[in-house]
Write an enzyme that holds these catalytic residues in place. Structure first.
Site, PDB file in Angstrom:
ATOM      1  N   ARG A  89       0.809  -1.231   0.000  1.00 18.54           N
ATOM      2  CA  ARG A  89       0.000   0.000   0.000  1.00 18.54           C
ATOM      3  C   ARG A  89       0.836   1.273   0.000  1.00 18.54           C
ATOM      4  O   ARG A  89       0.569   2.196  -0.773  1.00 18.54           O
ATOM      5  CB  ARG A  89      -0.910   0.035   1.243  1.00 18.54           C
ATOM      6  CG  ARG A  89      -2.151  -0.759   1.099  1.00 18.54           C
ATOM      7  CD  ARG A  89      -2.551  -1.343   2.444  1.00 18.54           C
ATOM      8  NE  ARG A  89      -1.680  -2.478   2.707  1.00 18.54           N
ATOM      9  CZ  ARG A  89      -1.989  -3.729   2.409  1.00 18.54           C
ATOM     10  NH1 ARG A  89      -3.156  -4.003   1.939  1.00 18.54           N
ATOM     11  NH2 ARG A  89      -1.134  -4.713   2.617  1.00 18.54           N
ATOM     12  N   THR A  90       1.829   1.329   0.893  1.00 14.36           N
ATOM     13  CA  THR A  90       2.585   2.579   1.016  1.00 14.36           C
ATOM     14  C   THR A  90       3.352   2.834  -0.274  1.00 14.36           C
ATOM     15  O   THR A  90       3.422   3.956  -0.771  1.00 14.36           O
ATOM     16  CB  THR A  90       3.527   2.515   2.237  1.00 14.36           C
ATOM     17  OG1 THR A  90       2.746   2.108   3.354  1.00 14.36           O
ATOM     18  CG2 THR A  90       4.154   3.852   2.527  1.00 14.36           C
ATOM     19  N   LYS A 118      27.367  -4.220  -2.417  1.00 16.98           N
ATOM     20  CA  LYS A 118      28.826  -4.237  -2.650  1.00 16.98           C
ATOM     21  C   LYS A 118      29.559  -3.486  -1.545  1.00 16.98           C
ATOM     22  O   LYS A 118      30.737  -3.185  -1.673  1.00 16.98           O
ATOM     23  CB  LYS A 118      29.134  -3.565  -3.993  1.00 16.98           C
ATOM     24  CG  LYS A 118      28.467  -4.196  -5.188  1.00 16.98           C
ATOM     25  CD  LYS A 118      28.835  -3.387  -6.428  1.00 16.98           C
ATOM     26  CE  LYS A 118      27.985  -3.764  -7.619  1.00 16.98           C
ATOM     27  NZ  LYS A 118      28.077  -2.746  -8.677  1.00 16.98           N
ATOM     28  N   ARG A 139      11.520   3.901   2.751  1.00 18.25           N
ATOM     29  CA  ARG A 139      11.133   3.034   3.875  1.00 18.25           C
ATOM     30  C   ARG A 139      12.331   2.162   4.204  1.00 18.25           C
ATOM     31  O   ARG A 139      12.881   1.503   3.320  1.00 18.25           O
ATOM     32  CB  ARG A 139       9.948   2.156   3.485  1.00 18.25           C
ATOM     33  CG  ARG A 139       9.750   0.986   4.421  1.00 18.25           C
ATOM     34  CD  ARG A 139       8.507   0.209   4.141  1.00 18.25           C
ATOM     35  NE  ARG A 139       7.323   0.948   4.576  1.00 18.25           N
ATOM     36  CZ  ARG A 139       6.122   0.398   4.731  1.00 18.25           C
ATOM     37  NH1 ARG A 139       5.948  -0.885   4.481  1.00 18.25           N
ATOM     38  NH2 ARG A 139       5.099   1.120   5.107  1.00 18.25           N
ATOM     39  N   HIS A 172       5.792   6.454  11.153  1.00 20.89           N
ATOM     40  CA  HIS A 172       5.225   6.247   9.820  1.00 20.89           C
ATOM     41  C   HIS A 172       4.294   7.440   9.585  1.00 20.89           C
ATOM     42  O   HIS A 172       3.070   7.310   9.598  1.00 20.89           O
ATOM     43  CB  HIS A 172       4.459   4.923   9.813  1.00 20.89           C
ATOM     44  CG  HIS A 172       4.124   4.403   8.447  1.00 20.89           C
ATOM     45  ND1 HIS A 172       4.232   5.169   7.304  1.00 20.89           N
ATOM     46  CD2 HIS A 172       3.675   3.178   8.053  1.00 20.89           C
ATOM     47  CE1 HIS A 172       3.856   4.434   6.263  1.00 20.89           C
ATOM     48  NE2 HIS A 172       3.521   3.224   6.695  1.00 20.89           N
TER      49      HIS A 172
HETATM   50  C1  NCD Z   1       2.245  -0.746   8.240  1.00 21.68           C
HETATM   51  C2  NCD Z   1       3.727  -0.640   8.206  1.00 21.68           C
HETATM   52  O1  NCD Z   1       4.391  -1.189   7.326  1.00 21.68           O
HETATM   53  O2  NCD Z   1       4.245  -0.006   9.120  1.00 21.68           O
HETATM   54  N1  NCD Z   1       1.529  -0.887   7.054  1.00 21.68           N
HETATM   55  C3  NCD Z   1       1.397   0.125   6.190  1.00 21.68           C
HETATM   56  O3  NCD Z   1       2.310   0.884   5.957  1.00 21.68           O
HETATM   57  N2  NCD Z   1       0.205   0.261   5.591  1.00 21.68           N
HETATM   58  C4  NCD Z   1       1.795  -1.681   9.239  1.00 21.68           C
HETATM   59  C5  NCD Z   1       2.117  -3.112   9.049  1.00 21.68           C
HETATM   60  O4  NCD Z   1       2.916  -3.520   8.230  1.00 21.68           O
HETATM   61  O5  NCD Z   1       1.541  -3.870   9.824  1.00 21.68           O
END
Ligand code: NCD
Length: 358
Positions: A89-90, A118, A139, A172
């Protein structure tokens, strides 16, 4: 306005989060984020501006004319999605947000496929990405890495904004933005996001979305927070410290059913066992009472809503999906709109979008 270039990394890192905010703003645009790193950057006014901009983008995207206009705004910019942790999703909502605004994108989704494999340092990797693009959405499993990279880039001769799409177990912020947008929309015609009880349930210790959302909720009037989890996964002390400092009412509980009966919103989360130190550590915790099913649905007030950052496992039963109070699918789509709003705002296009058709 203070800038990230005016402070050393060690001094910046040591500042309390709220004090860091002015360093992260766009020097040319007042009260507008440049780097988006943690929830503490967003106050109520900024959240409401972002929600208004998301609404606008959402409506414009319904028509060909509106979509073409949005796409014409940022075709001269490129964004890089650097995701070294799994994401559906993100990743996809940021990608689609970029596409809505006409940005071109590139991505690295596994550090094993970049020169990190590397032995290249993270700093060199990010500086490399910044040579090609105008924004990095990242991320990583490391707490604080997005922050450090924002400082590095602001001090390089090619500063570009960084959006934190999840940093370790820590923050997040863009997930919390979409959660707030979903709550604002859910209560829009029912008295607004004030005088409410929000219950968090599941793995509150390692769920980074919980820390970010708990903080954002403190911007709204009289929002009581209830934390329901097995004792081993209860919300960490630093989250409660902020609530105490802000005089926010909260409760710790291990009784989901009791909490649901008095909740306006229930925010379910999955067990984050990827952080287990020993394999099977989470599986030994009894989580059976921390799931939302048909019984909990009966207890939820009629105007209450169920949220989940997703992905889910079995913490929300499928039978809840068609209940009008189940907001998690809409919440997911809201992520695309608010991320488009954040990116547009970061590049200085808020006014132009708000004035479209006026
Ligand atoms: C979350 C995450 O990755 O922190 N999900 C997300 O970004 N929609 C929560 C999760 O992975 O449980």
């Amino acid at each position: 306005m203070a800038k990230l270039t005016e402070i050393s990394w060690n001094d910046f890192e040591a500042l309390p989060l709220e004090t860091k905010k002015p360093y992260l703003e766009n020097p040319g645009l007042s009260d507008t984020p440049y780097h988006t790193l943690f929830a503490q950057q967003f106050d109520r006014h900024l959240l409401e501006r972002l929600a208004a901009l998301s609404n606008r983008i959402r409506f414009m995207a319904k028509s060909k004319e509106g979509s073409l206009y949005l796409k014409s705004l940022l075709p001269h910019k490129r964004a890089m999605l650097y995701f070294s942790q799994p994401s559906s999703r993100t990743f996809l909502s940021h990608l689609n947000a970029c596409q809505i605004l006409g940005l071109t994108t590139s991505s690295v989704r596994d550090s094993a496929t970049s020169s990190e494999a590397k032995g290249e340092s993270k700093t060199d990797t990010i500086r490399t990405f910044s040579s090609y693009v105008d924004m990095i959405i990242m991320r990583t499993p490391e707490k604080g890495l997005a922050e450090q990279m924002a400082w590095e880039l602001s001090n390089s001769d090619r500063p570009i904004p960084i959006i934190n799409a999840g940093s370790g177990k820590d923050q997040h912020p863009t997930q919390a933005l979409l959660d707030i947008y979903t709550l604002l929309r859910s209560f829009e015609t029912k008295g607004g996001l004030r005088n409410r009880t929000v219950t968090f349930c599941g793995d509150l210790l390692r769920g980074r979305t919980v820390r970010s959302l708990s903080y954002l909720l403190t911007n709204f009037e009289n929002i009581r927070q209830v934390f329901v989890a097995p004792p081993q996964l209860q919300v960490p002390e630093d989250v409660l410290e902020i609530l105490k400092e802000k005089g926010v009412s909260y409760a710790i509980s291990d009784n989901l059913r009791e909490a649901v009966t008095v909740s306006d919103a229930v925010y379910m989360t999955r067990i984050q066992d990827e952080w287990d130190k020993d394999k099977g550590e989470s599986a030994r915790i009894d989580t059976s009472r921390f799931k939302f099913g048909a019984e909990e649905l009966k207890l939820l007030p009629k105007d209450g809503v169920i949220l989940h950052p997703l992905p889910r496992r079995d913490e929300i039963a499928i039978c809840c999906d068609h209940d009008p109070r189940a907001m998690y699918w809409r919440q997911m789509r809201n992520g695309m709109w608010i991320r488009a709003a954040l990116i547009a705002m970061t590049f200085g296009f808020e006014k132009q979008i708000m004035c479209f058709g006026a």
